[in-house]
Motif scaffolding. Structure first.
Motif, PDB file in Angstrom:
ATOM      1  N   ILE A 187     -12.267   4.378  10.737  1.00  0.00           N
ATOM      2  CA  ILE A 187     -11.513   4.772   9.546  1.00  0.00           C
ATOM      3  C   ILE A 187     -12.457   5.682   8.775  1.00  0.00           C
ATOM      4  CG2 ILE A 187     -10.362   4.028   7.428  1.00  0.00           C
ATOM      5  CD1 ILE A 187      -8.990   2.926   9.946  1.00  0.00           C
ATOM      6  N   VAL A 188     -12.107   6.948   8.648  1.00  0.00           N
ATOM      7  CA  VAL A 188     -13.035   7.915   8.081  1.00  0.00           C
ATOM      8  C   VAL A 188     -12.731   8.275   6.632  1.00  0.00           C
ATOM      9  CG1 VAL A 188     -13.683   8.860  10.315  1.00  0.00           C
ATOM     10  CG2 VAL A 188     -11.772   9.871   9.077  1.00  0.00           C
ATOM     11  N   SER A 189     -11.553   7.894   6.140  1.00  0.00           N
ATOM     12  CA  SER A 189     -11.197   8.248   4.771  1.00  0.00           C
ATOM     13  C   SER A 189      -9.863   7.598   4.431  1.00  0.00           C
ATOM     14  CB  SER A 189     -11.100   9.771   4.640  1.00  0.00           C
ATOM     15  OG  SER A 189     -10.869  10.139   3.305  1.00  0.00           O
ATOM     16  N   GLY A 190      -9.369   7.921   3.251  1.00  0.00           N
ATOM     17  CA  GLY A 190      -8.068   7.426   2.821  1.00  0.00           C
ATOM     18  C   GLY A 190      -7.700   8.024   1.482  1.00  0.00           C
ATOM     19  N   THR A 191      -6.506   7.674   1.015  1.00  0.00           N
ATOM     20  CA  THR A 191      -6.055   8.142  -0.294  1.00  0.00           C
ATOM     21  C   THR A 191      -5.478   6.974  -1.082  1.00  0.00           C
ATOM     22  OG1 THR A 191      -3.825   8.677   0.481  1.00  0.00           O
ATOM     23  CG2 THR A 191      -5.475  10.448   0.599  1.00  0.00           C
ATOM     24  N   ASP A 192      -5.312   7.188  -2.382  1.00  0.00           N
ATOM     25  CA  ASP A 192      -4.755   6.220  -3.319  1.00  0.00           C
ATOM     26  C   ASP A 192      -5.533   4.908  -3.248  1.00  0.00           C
ATOM     27  OD1 ASP A 192      -3.011   5.564  -5.416  1.00  0.00           O
ATOM     28  OD2 ASP A 192      -1.537   4.691  -4.053  1.00  0.00           O
ATOM     29  N   TYR A 193      -4.933   3.805  -2.826  1.00  0.00           N
ATOM     30  CA  TYR A 193      -5.634   2.520  -2.759  1.00  0.00           C
ATOM     31  C   TYR A 193      -6.865   2.612  -1.865  1.00  0.00           C
ATOM     32  CZ  TYR A 193      -6.603  -2.414  -2.036  1.00  0.00           C
ATOM     33  OH  TYR A 193      -7.230  -3.636  -1.976  1.00  0.00           O
ATOM     34  N   PHE A 194      -6.816   3.444  -0.844  1.00  0.00           N
ATOM     35  CA  PHE A 194      -7.899   3.542   0.130  1.00  0.00           C
ATOM     36  C   PHE A 194      -8.843   4.726  -0.117  1.00  0.00           C
ATOM     37  CE2 PHE A 194      -4.382   1.411   2.433  1.00  0.00           C
ATOM     38  CZ  PHE A 194      -5.002   0.176   2.585  1.00  0.00           C
ATOM     39  N   ARG A 195      -8.834   5.275  -1.335  1.00  0.00           N
ATOM     40  CA  ARG A 195      -9.716   6.392  -1.659  1.00  0.00           C
ATOM     41  C   ARG A 195     -11.173   5.961  -1.463  1.00  0.00           C
ATOM     42  NH1 ARG A 195      -7.936   7.558  -6.835  1.00  0.00           N
ATOM     43  NH2 ARG A 195      -6.217   8.668  -5.864  1.00  0.00           N
ATOM     44  N   PHE A 196     -11.956   6.781  -0.804  1.00  0.00           N
ATOM     45  CA  PHE A 196     -13.385   6.558  -0.534  1.00  0.00           C
ATOM     46  C   PHE A 196     -13.662   5.395   0.417  1.00  0.00           C
ATOM     47  CE2 PHE A 196     -13.653   8.480  -4.879  1.00  0.00           C
ATOM     48  CZ  PHE A 196     -14.173   9.690  -4.466  1.00  0.00           C
ATOM     49  N   VAL A 197     -12.675   4.957   1.190  1.00  0.00           N
ATOM     50  CA  VAL A 197     -12.939   3.859   2.118  1.00  0.00           C
ATOM     51  C   VAL A 197     -13.734   4.341   3.320  1.00  0.00           C
ATOM     52  CG1 VAL A 197     -10.851   2.574   1.531  1.00  0.00           C
ATOM     53  CG2 VAL A 197     -10.827   4.084   3.506  1.00  0.00           C
ATOM     54  N   LYS A 198     -14.338   3.388   3.970  1.00  0.00           N
ATOM     55  CA  LYS A 198     -14.872   3.590   5.304  1.00  0.00           C
ATOM     56  C   LYS A 198     -14.697   2.261   6.014  1.00  0.00           C
ATOM     57  CE  LYS A 198     -19.568   3.190   3.563  1.00  0.00           C
ATOM     58  NZ  LYS A 198     -20.895   3.765   3.583  1.00  0.00           N
ATOM     59  N   GLY A 199     -14.547   2.338   7.315  1.00  0.00           N
ATOM     60  CA  GLY A 199     -14.320   1.105   8.042  1.00  0.00           C
ATOM     61  C   GLY A 199     -14.075   1.361   9.505  1.00  0.00           C
ATOM     62  N   TYR A 200     -13.486   0.367  10.132  1.00  0.00           N
ATOM     63  CA  TYR A 200     -13.222   0.459  11.563  1.00  0.00           C
ATOM     64  C   TYR A 200     -11.998  -0.384  11.886  1.00  0.00           C
ATOM     65  CZ  TYR A 200     -14.975  -4.267  12.202  1.00  0.00           C
ATOM     66  OH  TYR A 200     -15.134  -5.622  12.144  1.00  0.00           O
ATOM     67  N   GLY A 201     -11.530  -0.215  13.095  1.00  0.00           N
ATOM     68  CA  GLY A 201     -10.400  -1.001  13.564  1.00  0.00           C
ATOM     69  C   GLY A 201     -10.546  -1.320  15.033  1.00  0.00           C
ATOM     70  N   ILE A 202      -9.817  -2.347  15.444  1.00  0.00           N
ATOM     71  CA  ILE A 202      -9.735  -2.716  16.848  1.00  0.00           C
ATOM     72  C   ILE A 202      -8.288  -2.492  17.275  1.00  0.00           C
ATOM     73  CG2 ILE A 202      -9.963  -4.557  18.563  1.00  0.00           C
ATOM     74  CD1 ILE A 202     -12.633  -3.784  17.303  1.00  0.00           C
ATOM     75  N   PHE A 220       0.809  -1.217   0.000  1.00  0.00           N
ATOM     76  CA  PHE A 220       0.000   0.000   0.000  1.00  0.00           C
ATOM     77  C   PHE A 220       0.845   1.271   0.000  1.00  0.00           C
ATOM     78  CE2 PHE A 220      -2.479  -3.338   2.191  1.00  0.00           C
ATOM     79  CZ  PHE A 220      -3.413  -3.545   1.181  1.00  0.00           C
ATOM     80  N   LYS A 221       2.111   1.166  -0.391  1.00  0.00           N
ATOM     81  CA  LYS A 221       3.025   2.314  -0.419  1.00  0.00           C
ATOM     82  C   LYS A 221       2.380   3.477  -1.171  1.00  0.00           C
ATOM     83  CE  LYS A 221       7.671   3.718  -1.746  1.00  0.00           C
ATOM     84  NZ  LYS A 221       8.965   3.276  -2.261  1.00  0.00           N
ATOM     85  N   GLY A 222       2.409   4.660  -0.555  1.00  0.00           N
ATOM     86  CA  GLY A 222       1.835   5.862  -1.153  1.00  0.00           C
ATOM     87  C   GLY A 222       0.390   6.110  -0.757  1.00  0.00           C
ATOM     88  N   SER A 223      -0.233   5.167  -0.091  1.00  0.00           N
ATOM     89  CA  SER A 223      -1.628   5.307   0.348  1.00  0.00           C
ATOM     90  C   SER A 223      -1.678   5.755   1.803  1.00  0.00           C
ATOM     91  CB  SER A 223      -2.357   3.968   0.223  1.00  0.00           C
ATOM     92  OG  SER A 223      -2.354   3.506  -1.107  1.00  0.00           O
ATOM     93  N   THR A 224      -2.830   6.290   2.194  1.00  0.00           N
ATOM     94  CA  THR A 224      -3.031   6.665   3.597  1.00  0.00           C
ATOM     95  C   THR A 224      -4.394   6.181   4.079  1.00  0.00           C
ATOM     96  OG1 THR A 224      -4.094   8.801   3.159  1.00  0.00           O
ATOM     97  CG2 THR A 224      -1.687   8.793   3.315  1.00  0.00           C
ATOM     98  N   LEU A 225      -4.489   6.010   5.387  1.00  0.00           N
ATOM     99  CA  LEU A 225      -5.758   5.771   6.074  1.00  0.00           C
ATOM    100  C   LEU A 225      -5.920   6.859   7.121  1.00  0.00           C
ATOM    101  CD1 LEU A 225      -5.782   1.924   6.745  1.00  0.00           C
ATOM    102  CD2 LEU A 225      -7.321   3.198   5.242  1.00  0.00           C
ATOM    103  N   GLU A 226      -7.110   7.423   7.216  1.00  0.00           N
ATOM    104  CA  GLU A 226      -7.380   8.478   8.182  1.00  0.00           C
ATOM    105  C   GLU A 226      -8.163   7.889   9.350  1.00  0.00           C
ATOM    106  OE1 GLU A 226      -5.905  11.374   7.693  1.00  0.00           O
ATOM    107  OE2 GLU A 226      -5.201  10.539   5.797  1.00  0.00           O
ATOM    108  N   ILE A 227      -7.588   7.999  10.548  1.00  0.00           N
ATOM    109  CA  ILE A 227      -8.160   7.400  11.749  1.00  0.00           C
ATOM    110  C   ILE A 227      -8.653   8.496  12.682  1.00  0.00           C
ATOM    111  CG2 ILE A 227      -7.570   6.100  13.836  1.00  0.00           C
ATOM    112  CD1 ILE A 227      -5.724   4.413  12.050  1.00  0.00           C
ATOM    113  N   GLN A 228      -9.828   8.253  13.243  1.00  0.00           N
ATOM    114  CA  GLN A 228     -10.394   9.197  14.202  1.00  0.00           C
ATOM    115  C   GLN A 228     -11.244   8.418  15.185  1.00  0.00           C
ATOM    116  OE1 GLN A 228     -12.278  12.612  12.473  1.00  0.00           O
ATOM    117  NE2 GLN A 228     -13.550  12.930  14.253  1.00  0.00           N
ATOM    118  N   GLY A 229     -11.200   8.820  16.441  1.00  0.00           N
ATOM    119  CA  GLY A 229     -12.083   8.190  17.417  1.00  0.00           C
ATOM    120  C   GLY A 229     -11.537   8.213  18.816  1.00  0.00           C
TER     121      GLY A 229
END
Length: 176
Positions: A137-152, A115-124
């Protein structure tokens, strides 16, 4: 210029409407990731600093109102010597009156690997006294453009007197 016959317009619209409502909807692709964030507020490899709080920059992150800027290594495994795949850059603030909860706002910036060059935006929220806690996970760039999700987030290692921690992030995102 001739005006088209008005009976021709519904004939043109019918195939377009059929196409719009009957083509299969694009299904999201689920991506699962596991990585480790090394958050060190002390030592030779300090990656986070207190920038504001009740007593200015000398305030402890364990006190309400303390803000910390981070540029933490992100690795494939929990060992600090494991391969670095990115950086966690942003901030968190102690936002709970009793000092036991943080609000996170940071980016995972992938600098190596798939995923080099991509980002994930974390908030919470991060109630760090809990073994496991969920974040967004509120957003992202490159591979993760338009993502939504969550993490533990799970604490793998914590040294409270020296303010050093290793956090495991299990992330699930839906890519569109």
């Amino acid at each position: 210029m001739a005006v088209p016959n008005s009976s021709f317009l519904p004939l043109l619209a019918l195939p377009l409407l059929y196409w719009a409502f009957n083509l299969p909807k694009r299904q999201p692709k689920e991506t699962k990731l596991v990585f480790y964030v090394h958050d060190y507020l002390s030592g030779h490899d300090t990656s986070a600093i207190t920038v504001a709080g009740k007593d200015g920059p000398k305030t402890s992150v364990l006190h309400f109102g303390t803000m910390v800027a981070v540029d933490d290594p992100v690795t494939e495994g929990p060992d600090p010597k494991s391969k670095e795949i990115g950086r966690a850059q942003g901030m968190y603030i102690n936002s709970q009156l009793d000092g036991k909860g943080l609000h996170l706002m940071f980016s995972i910036i992938f600098t190596d690997g798939e995923f080099k060059g991509s980002t994930l935006e974390i908030q919470g929220a991060d109630f760090f006294a809990m073994k496991e806690r969920e974040f967004s996970i509120v957003s992202g760039t490159d591979y993760f453009r338009f993502v939504k999700g969550y993490g533990i987030m799970t604490t793998q290692f914590i040294d409270i007197p020296n303010l050093r921690a290793i956090l495991k992030l299990d992330v699930i995102v839906n890519n569109y």
